[in-house]
Motif scaffolding. Structure first.
Motif, PDB file in Angstrom:
ATOM      1  N   LYS A 173       0.571  -1.397   0.118  1.00  0.00           N
ATOM      2  CA  LYS A 173       0.136  -0.093   0.291  1.00  0.00           C
ATOM      3  C   LYS A 173       1.217   1.401   0.440  1.00  0.00           C
ATOM      4  CE  LYS A 173      -4.187  -1.798   2.137  1.00  0.00           C
ATOM      5  NZ  LYS A 173      -5.840  -0.958   3.354  1.00  0.00           N
ATOM      6  N   ALA A 174       2.081   1.227   0.783  1.00  0.00           N
ATOM      7  CA  ALA A 174       2.776   2.396   1.022  1.00  0.00           C
ATOM      8  C   ALA A 174       3.168   2.641  -0.017  1.00  0.00           C
ATOM      9  CB  ALA A 174       3.645   2.094   2.152  1.00  0.00           C
ATOM     10  N   LEU A 175       4.304   1.369  -0.948  1.00  0.00           N
ATOM     11  CA  LEU A 175       4.434   1.683  -2.404  1.00  0.00           C
ATOM     12  C   LEU A 175       3.905   2.361  -3.084  1.00  0.00           C
ATOM     13  CD1 LEU A 175       6.749  -1.451  -2.552  1.00  0.00           C
ATOM     14  CD2 LEU A 175       7.520   1.188  -1.947  1.00  0.00           C
ATOM     15  N   LYS A 176       2.731   1.534  -3.154  1.00  0.00           N
ATOM     16  CA  LYS A 176       1.329   2.345  -4.183  1.00  0.00           C
ATOM     17  C   LYS A 176       1.045   3.709  -4.188  1.00  0.00           C
ATOM     18  CE  LYS A 176       0.130  -1.797  -6.784  1.00  0.00           C
ATOM     19  NZ  LYS A 176       0.743  -1.801  -7.922  1.00  0.00           N
ATOM     20  N   PHE A 177       0.941   3.959  -2.791  1.00  0.00           N
ATOM     21  CA  PHE A 177       1.030   5.291  -3.035  1.00  0.00           C
ATOM     22  C   PHE A 177       1.963   6.635  -3.454  1.00  0.00           C
ATOM     23  CE2 PHE A 177       1.366   8.659   0.693  1.00  0.00           C
ATOM     24  CZ  PHE A 177      -0.187   9.533   0.113  1.00  0.00           C
ATOM     25  N   CYS A 220      -0.358   1.108   6.739  1.00  0.00           N
ATOM     26  CA  CYS A 220       0.716   1.462   5.195  1.00  0.00           C
ATOM     27  C   CYS A 220       1.872   1.488   6.459  1.00  0.00           C
ATOM     28  CB  CYS A 220       0.702   3.166   4.296  1.00  0.00           C
ATOM     29  SG  CYS A 220      -0.361   2.576   3.290  1.00  0.00           S
ATOM     30  N   ASP A 221       3.126   0.663   5.432  1.00  0.00           N
ATOM     31  CA  ASP A 221       4.655   0.622   6.263  1.00  0.00           C
ATOM     32  C   ASP A 221       4.799   2.456   5.955  1.00  0.00           C
ATOM     33  OD1 ASP A 221       6.223   0.297   7.219  1.00  0.00           O
ATOM     34  OD2 ASP A 221       7.300  -1.166   6.274  1.00  0.00           O
ATOM     35  N   HIS A 250       9.559   6.749   5.075  1.00  0.00           N
ATOM     36  CA  HIS A 250      10.750   7.437   5.266  1.00  0.00           C
ATOM     37  C   HIS A 250      12.206   7.562   4.213  1.00  0.00           C
ATOM     38  CE1 HIS A 250       9.709   8.755   9.342  1.00  0.00           C
ATOM     39  NE2 HIS A 250       8.941   8.536   9.378  1.00  0.00           N
ATOM     40  N   ASP A 251      11.994   5.732   4.083  1.00  0.00           N
ATOM     41  CA  ASP A 251      12.652   5.965   2.969  1.00  0.00           C
ATOM     42  C   ASP A 251      13.106   6.709   1.700  1.00  0.00           C
ATOM     43  OD1 ASP A 251      14.125   3.937   4.523  1.00  0.00           O
ATOM     44  OD2 ASP A 251      12.531   2.348   3.282  1.00  0.00           O
ATOM     45  N   PHE A 252      12.005   7.006   0.893  1.00  0.00           N
ATOM     46  CA  PHE A 252      11.300   7.611  -0.069  1.00  0.00           C
ATOM     47  C   PHE A 252      11.524   9.320   0.432  1.00  0.00           C
ATOM     48  CE2 PHE A 252       9.885   3.557  -2.123  1.00  0.00           C
ATOM     49  CZ  PHE A 252      10.062   3.998  -3.164  1.00  0.00           C
ATOM     50  N   ILE A 253      11.097   9.722   1.177  1.00  0.00           N
ATOM     51  CA  ILE A 253      11.758  11.759   1.656  1.00  0.00           C
ATOM     52  C   ILE A 253      12.921  11.730   1.668  1.00  0.00           C
ATOM     53  CG2 ILE A 253      11.610  12.656   3.343  1.00  0.00           C
ATOM     54  CD1 ILE A 253       9.547  11.589   4.275  1.00  0.00           C
ATOM     55  N   ASP A 254      13.726  10.329   1.697  1.00  0.00           N
ATOM     56  CA  ASP A 254      15.371  10.230   1.564  1.00  0.00           C
ATOM     57  C   ASP A 254      15.532  10.209   0.027  1.00  0.00           C
ATOM     58  OD1 ASP A 254      16.541  10.772   4.280  1.00  0.00           O
ATOM     59  OD2 ASP A 254      16.335   8.597   4.565  1.00  0.00           O
ATOM     60  N   PHE A 267       2.258  11.782  10.613  1.00  0.00           N
ATOM     61  CA  PHE A 267       1.245  11.017  11.622  1.00  0.00           C
ATOM     62  C   PHE A 267       1.858  10.245  12.415  1.00  0.00           C
ATOM     63  CE2 PHE A 267      -2.173  13.110  11.337  1.00  0.00           C
ATOM     64  CZ  PHE A 267      -2.955  12.655  10.183  1.00  0.00           C
ATOM     65  N   LYS A 268       3.170   9.452  12.294  1.00  0.00           N
ATOM     66  CA  LYS A 268       3.519   8.485  12.708  1.00  0.00           C
ATOM     67  C   LYS A 268       4.928   8.573  13.495  1.00  0.00           C
ATOM     68  CE  LYS A 268       1.092   4.360  11.567  1.00  0.00           C
ATOM     69  NZ  LYS A 268       1.398   3.284  10.444  1.00  0.00           N
ATOM     70  N   LEU A 269       5.137   8.955  14.848  1.00  0.00           N
ATOM     71  CA  LEU A 269       6.871   8.933  15.354  1.00  0.00           C
ATOM     72  C   LEU A 269       7.274   7.574  15.418  1.00  0.00           C
ATOM     73  CD1 LEU A 269       6.067  11.138  18.482  1.00  0.00           C
ATOM     74  CD2 LEU A 269       6.663  11.806  16.408  1.00  0.00           C
ATOM     75  N   GLY A 270       8.880   7.512  14.898  1.00  0.00           N
ATOM     76  CA  GLY A 270       9.413   5.996  14.426  1.00  0.00           C
ATOM     77  C   GLY A 270      10.927   6.348  14.192  1.00  0.00           C
ATOM     78  N   GLU A 271      11.765   6.475  15.281  1.00  0.00           N
ATOM     79  CA  GLU A 271      13.081   5.966  15.236  1.00  0.00           C
ATOM     80  C   GLU A 271      13.816   6.166  14.110  1.00  0.00           C
ATOM     81  OE1 GLU A 271      15.883   5.605  17.729  1.00  0.00           O
ATOM     82  OE2 GLU A 271      14.328   5.747  20.260  1.00  0.00           O
ATOM     83  N   TYR A 272      14.010   6.817  12.610  1.00  0.00           N
ATOM     84  CA  TYR A 272      14.486   6.759  10.915  1.00  0.00           C
ATOM     85  C   TYR A 272      15.885   7.398  11.164  1.00  0.00           C
ATOM     86  CZ  TYR A 272       9.657   4.788  10.951  1.00  0.00           C
ATOM     87  OH  TYR A 272       8.459   4.238  11.120  1.00  0.00           O
ATOM     88  N   THR A 273      16.625   6.944  10.013  1.00  0.00           N
ATOM     89  CA  THR A 273      17.458   7.636   9.649  1.00  0.00           C
ATOM     90  C   THR A 273      16.887   9.600   9.286  1.00  0.00           C
ATOM     91  OG1 THR A 273      18.678   5.767   8.731  1.00  0.00           O
ATOM     92  CG2 THR A 273      19.677   7.942   7.945  1.00  0.00           C
ATOM     93  N   ALA A 274      17.605  10.237  10.078  1.00  0.00           N
ATOM     94  CA  ALA A 274      17.484  11.447  10.214  1.00  0.00           C
ATOM     95  C   ALA A 274      17.658  11.835   8.157  1.00  0.00           C
ATOM     96  CB  ALA A 274      19.440  12.444  10.849  1.00  0.00           C
ATOM     97  N   HIS A 275      16.627  13.066   8.292  1.00  0.00           N
ATOM     98  CA  HIS A 275      16.576  12.920   7.177  1.00  0.00           C
ATOM     99  C   HIS A 275      17.180  14.488   7.064  1.00  0.00           C
ATOM    100  CE1 HIS A 275      13.399  10.464   6.031  1.00  0.00           C
ATOM    101  NE2 HIS A 275      12.523  11.089   6.941  1.00  0.00           N
ATOM    102  N   HIS A 276      18.071  15.144   5.765  1.00  0.00           N
ATOM    103  CA  HIS A 276      18.997  15.901   5.479  1.00  0.00           C
ATOM    104  C   HIS A 276      17.913  17.578   5.245  1.00  0.00           C
ATOM    105  CE1 HIS A 276      22.466  13.221   6.515  1.00  0.00           C
ATOM    106  NE2 HIS A 276      21.774  12.439   5.489  1.00  0.00           N
TER     107      HIS A 276
END
Length: 451
Positions: free
Chosen positions: A80-84, A111-112, A117-121, A140-149
């Motif tokens: 679902k996330a990939l389609k979005f 959605c995952d 976050h991967d696509f934001i990068d 809408f979701k908090l999570g510990e992801y790699t910092a976006h630059h």
């Protein structure tokens, strides 16, 4: 007859919109939802690529709702996330011009979010080449992801909602950022954001963040909505250039620790250039802590507009705090007050006791012209405030009063008759009654985070 018919058909076929200049086309498409803007490509060969030049790519709630319907047939959250994001990728791939603003509202469920976050990068380098200036991401979701630059972009406006922002000092500064909005954002540790030209900062229910986390020597507007408040951040404000300040609290301060000195003085005395103040929710209760003052030691000479919402006219400390603010603003022009609608109601007859909001001395509010009072119940303290303002404002033009719905017509008549007897310093002063309250909310649009 045939010639006239030909002229008529010619007028019908004439495409006036298509003949408009290109910048007008871009403006028109900018007013449309992104899906409808893309659909204009089928109108004609001239319109085929017009949408690809629009400087604003806004994937808003309307886009989100349509996409959720389309991807509802899939069950896998990752798919679902990939389609979005594939739709957004295609729009970025086909876009030919600069992108001034880019805004996305992501799905909050089903959605995952790791995919987003991967696509934001991946989008950040693309947006950098497109000379983006305004970026808004609602995750809408908090999570510990790699910092976006985000600091790698030459942004002037950044808005993040529901992000875990693991910013570090090595991420660089926000050299061109003038407007920063962080809503429900958390940081992994205390750090300093270097924002040399930042002028407006909005922080709504952020974890680990306050204005003290920012090096912003040119900050003019500070808006905060907090879960809790601490004087530690106000004792050395360093906010001498502020012209607009607002603060609200989400939680009741029934267990507020006593203060030895006035909180009002600690918070406001250093705001020498302040012109507009918004005091929202429970923050007025916080300011009233530490004892009442007649005046601030340093008057707020530049304060022109004072907005206070949710004031409890049963609490004498809060009323004293209000009067102190009024007396400390000799050039106040506009005063907007909204009463606390959740305070237990008392009928007018029960309030005819010996209560005064202040001495009717020689003090005058020389520049006050406009006063609005919303959710007016006719409490003795409210009536005394009206009496006080009418007697001390020689330039007052209008005092607009919105009565609480719970006030009966008989009580309203008694209140009106009493106010007609009050002395007025201004011969032009008029009392008007409003059907609707005056909304005092600098945090409009963020209600879901503090209601």
């Amino acid at each position: 007859m045939a010639e006239a018919s030909t002229r008529k058909v010619s007028r019908v076929k004439k495409d006036i919109i298509s003949e408009l200049p290109g910048n007008i086309h871009e403006y028109i498409l900018g007013c449309l939802p992104i899906q409808d803007a893309v659909r204009t490509s089928v109108l004609s060969t001239r319109w085929r690529h017009t949408w690809t030049m629009t400087p604003h790519l806004i994937f808003d709630n309307q886009f989100l709702c349509r996409m959720m319907v389309k991807i509802s047939k899939y069950t896998d959250p990752e798919l679902k996330a990939l389609k979005f994001v594939s739709v957004i990728n295609k729009a970025l791939l086909l876009h030919n011009g600069p992108i001034v603003s880019f805004s996305i509202e992501f799905p909050s469920y089903e959605c995952d979010s790791r995919i987003f976050h991967d696509f934001i990068d991946q989008w950040i380098p693309v947006l950098s080449r497109k000379s983006i200036k305004q970026l808004s991401l609602d995750d809408f979701k908090l999570g510990e992801y790699t910092a976006h630059h985000f600091s790698s972009l030459d942004l002037t406006h950044l808005r993040l909602i529901s992000f875990w922002f693991s910013y570090t000092s090595t991420s660089g500064g926000f050299t061109y950022l003038t407007n920063l909005e962080l809503i429900n954002v958390a940081i992994s540790k205390q750090c300093i954001f270097d924002c040399p030209v930042l002028e407006k900062l909005t922080l709504v229910v952020c974890t680990g963040l306050s204005h003290t986390n920012f090096h912003a020597p040119k900050l003019k507007c500070l808006h905060q909505m907090c879960d809790e408040i601490s004087l530690a951040g106000f004792e050395n404000l360093g906010l001498k250039n502020l012209t607009e300040f607002s603060c609200g609290l989400c939680n009741c301060l029934s267990e507020l620790e006593p203060s030895e000195t006035s909180n009002l003085a600690k918070v406001l005395c250093s705001l020498h250039n302040i012109e507009i103040i918004y005091i929202a929710a429970e923050f007025i209760q916080f300011l009233a802590g530490g004892g009442s003052l007649r005046n601030l030691s340093k008057p707020l000479h530049n304060l022109k507009t004072l907005n206070i919402s949710g004031i409890n006219f049963v609490d004498s400390d809060i009323i004293s705090c209000l009067l102190c603010l009024i007396r400390s603003a000799p050039n106040l022009c506009k005063l907007n007050i909204s009463a606390d609608i959740y305070t237990e109601f008392s009928v007018y007859g029960d309030l005819r006791k010996d209560y005064r909001v202040g001495d009717l001395d020689d003090f005058t509010i020389d520049q006050l012209k406009i006063v609005t009072l919303s959710y007016f119940e006719g409490r003795r303290a409210e009536l005394e405030l009206v009496k006080y303002l009418l007697a001390h404002a020689p330039l007052l033009k209008t005092m607009s009063i919105h009565r609480h719905a719970i006030v009966t017509k008989d009580v309203s008549l008694l209140i009106a008759e009493e106010m007609l007897q009050y002395t007025r310093a201004s011969s032009r002063a008029q009392i008007r009654y409003l059907e609707q309250p005056v909304v005092i909310n600098v945090f409009e649009g963020f209600e879901c985070f503090y209601t």
